[in-house]
Design an enzyme around this catalytic site. Structure first.
Site, mmCIF file in Angstrom:
data_model
loop_
_atom_site.group_PDB
_atom_site.id
_atom_site.type_symbol
_atom_site.label_atom_id
_atom_site.label_comp_id
_atom_site.label_asym_id
_atom_site.label_seq_id
_atom_site.Cartn_x
_atom_site.Cartn_y
_atom_site.Cartn_z
ATOM 1 N N LYS A 195 -34.065 14.214 -37.964
ATOM 2 C CA LYS A 195 -32.971 13.462 -37.420
ATOM 3 C C LYS A 195 -33.339 13.565 -35.937
ATOM 4 O O LYS A 195 -33.495 14.448 -35.417
ATOM 5 C CB LYS A 195 -31.700 14.010 -38.037
ATOM 6 N N SER B 133 -24.222 10.766 -41.083
ATOM 7 C CA SER B 133 -24.904 10.532 -39.955
ATOM 8 C C SER B 133 -26.631 10.703 -40.192
ATOM 9 O O SER B 133 -27.427 10.187 -39.445
ATOM 10 C CB SER B 133 -24.404 11.296 -38.714
ATOM 11 N N SER C 237 -22.713 14.828 -43.238
ATOM 12 C CA SER C 237 -23.744 14.092 -42.783
ATOM 13 C C SER C 237 -25.125 14.388 -43.437
ATOM 14 O O SER C 237 -25.992 13.916 -43.324
ATOM 15 C CB SER C 237 -24.100 14.201 -41.352
#
Length: 468
Positions: A80, A155, A179
């Site tokens: 990420k 996220s 997330s």
């Protein structure tokens, strides 16, 4: 052959590389080809690591010359884009940090590399990891590979979409309230939010506050979660929350000398839950019962007294706003709408903040009471399957609720720090994945991974992949 490679889990790839049935170069090239083929539709990848092929060639040479190999030797992994990667851009989903290239790896990335993993790519996210859909002004919106009109979540939505679509076998995401577990549920992969502090947050924004933040593995199989977690866990001498030296066995640990005691619940305590999701949780409970474990429906009164999402919001807004103000000062014109919203939220009063802290303690006590009698708690991950892009509200069983209610069943584990695992066990009427969440007591990752491996073995959806 390429299709076989891109949908083989990381553990399987590592074994094929170790036994010289596949080369790291073949594996990395297959994933780079897959990115080129499908990412224009999915938009999960922000940056492809320039050194991936060179690292694969070095890994291949190590295999051929009989060097000692790490447990992830030659296996590509994605990260990420809020997690620092040395020499590879980490832009946090914001034009404010466009082109930012760290000099050092986050602890979690360094540990994956030490295990032999090869950094393949950085994946999309909402600006600063702060929303439940992965969309930003810098790299745009990610789409769900099961239905491009729907979100892969946030996220860590770019990460979940990349793994589900075969662009990466294994990755790292972060989890503040939902997330890693929510995006896994929206794309049908698996993920682990371990006990708070088990994996250091060093090298991940924000440095402070981070008492609700976690970094964890996202993958295609439960054994991959166990393998990755075994490499990630442990203190690094920099993150003061990361102090646990409790050992973890990458082989999922020995089966307990007795059957698991499992409680399952859907409502109340999490907000409204779609009937298809509820049916999937019940089906997973029945599957565990069918394997001989003690299973019963339960309630946790503390979740009914104090709605964890409200508790989290009162605590987190008070703590997070200063970090947003510092990061965005002088750059208001470059901010996405969620960051602007965060800056504009009213401060929590000190009275409400103290009340929320007390509520958080009641939630911790409530789970502690539950885990006196049970080993695992089985719940929904999300109230609904993946939703369409851009919606503002959810309609669940005829009740309209704010979109933040997606976090109703996940955020209690951020408030309490308990470990939670997300795995697919069902399919909606529209063909979308439905995951369940397995919760364990403090530092009991082995227990929930074992329970998840039992479910995985009897899963009605094992081996399904989106067609792109």
């Amino acid at each position: 052959m390429t299709q076989d490679i891109i949908f083989t889990d990381a553990t399987g790839l590592a074994e094929l590389i170790r036994t010289k049935q596949l080369s790291p170069v073949e594996v990395v090239r297959a994933h780079l080809d897959r990115i080129a083929a499908v990412d224009p539709k999915v938009n999960a990848i922000v940056t492809v690591a320039d050194g991936a092929l060179a690292a694969a060639k070095e890994a291949e040479a190590a295999v051929m010359t009989g060097q000692d190999l790490g447990p992830l030797h030659g296996v590509p992994f994605s990260v990420k884009d809020s997690i620092d990667t040395a020499g590879v851009m980490t832009q946090r989903g914001s034009p404010i940090f466009k082109g930012r290239t760290p000099d050092t790896d986050a602890t979690s990335v360094a540990r994956m590399k030490k295990a032999g993993g090869i950094l393949l790519a950085k994946t999309n996210l909402p600006e600063f990891s702060y929303w439940i859909e992965s969309d930003n002004l810098l790299s745009g919106r990610s789409n769900n590979p099961w239905d491009l009109d729907r979100t892969p979540g946030g996220s860590s939505g770019g990460e979940s979409a990349a793994i589900a679509a075969g662009m990466s076998p294994l990755g790292l995401g972060t989890d503040l309230a939902i997330s890693v577990r929510g995006p896994a549920a929206q794309t049908g992969i698996v993920s682990l939010k371990a006990t708070h502090g088990r994996v250091p947050m060093t090298g991940i924004w924000p440095r402070a506050p981070r008492r609700f933040w976690h970094v964890g593995p996202m993958a295609r199989s439960i054994r991959d979660l166990a393998l990755a977690f075994s490499q990630l866990a442990g203190p690094d001498g920099q993150d003061a929350f990361a102090t646990s030296t409790v050992p973890f066995d990458a082989g999922l640990g020995a089966a307990p000398d007795r059957k698991l005691r499992v409680g399952w619940m859907v409502e109340p305590g999490f907000g409204p839950i779609d009937s298809q999701v509820a049916a999937t949780v019940k089906a997973a409970a029945e599957a565990l019962k069918g394997e001989g474990h003690h299973v019963e429906e339960v309630r946790i009164p503390a979740l009914e007294r104090d709605f964890a999402l409200d508790v989290f919001n009162k605590l987190h807004v008070m703590e997070m706003k200063p970090a947003f103000r510092v990061a965005t000062a002088g750059h208001e014109d470059l901010m996405y709408r969620m960051s602007k919203t965060m800056r504009s939220l009213p401060d929590t009063s000190m009275e409400d903040y103290v009340a929320a802290e007390q509520a958080a303690e009641r939630l911790r006590d409530g789970y502690a009471t539950y885990f006196r009698d049970f080993d695992v708690l089985l719940t929904p991950v999300l109230p609904v399957p993946a939703h369409k892009h851009g919606i503002k509200d959810l309609v669940v069983n005829g009740e309209t609720v704010d979109l933040t209610y997606l976090q109703g069943a996940t955020v209690p584990l951020n408030v309490t720090g308990l470990p939670g695992l997300s795995m697919r066990f069902g399919t909606s009427r529209e063909g979308l994945p439905i995951n369940v969440q397995l919760v364990g007591r403090w530092q009991a990752e082995t227990t929930i991974l074992h329970a998840a491996s039992v479910l995985e073995a009897v899963s009605p959806v094992r081996g399904l992949h989106p067609s792109l």
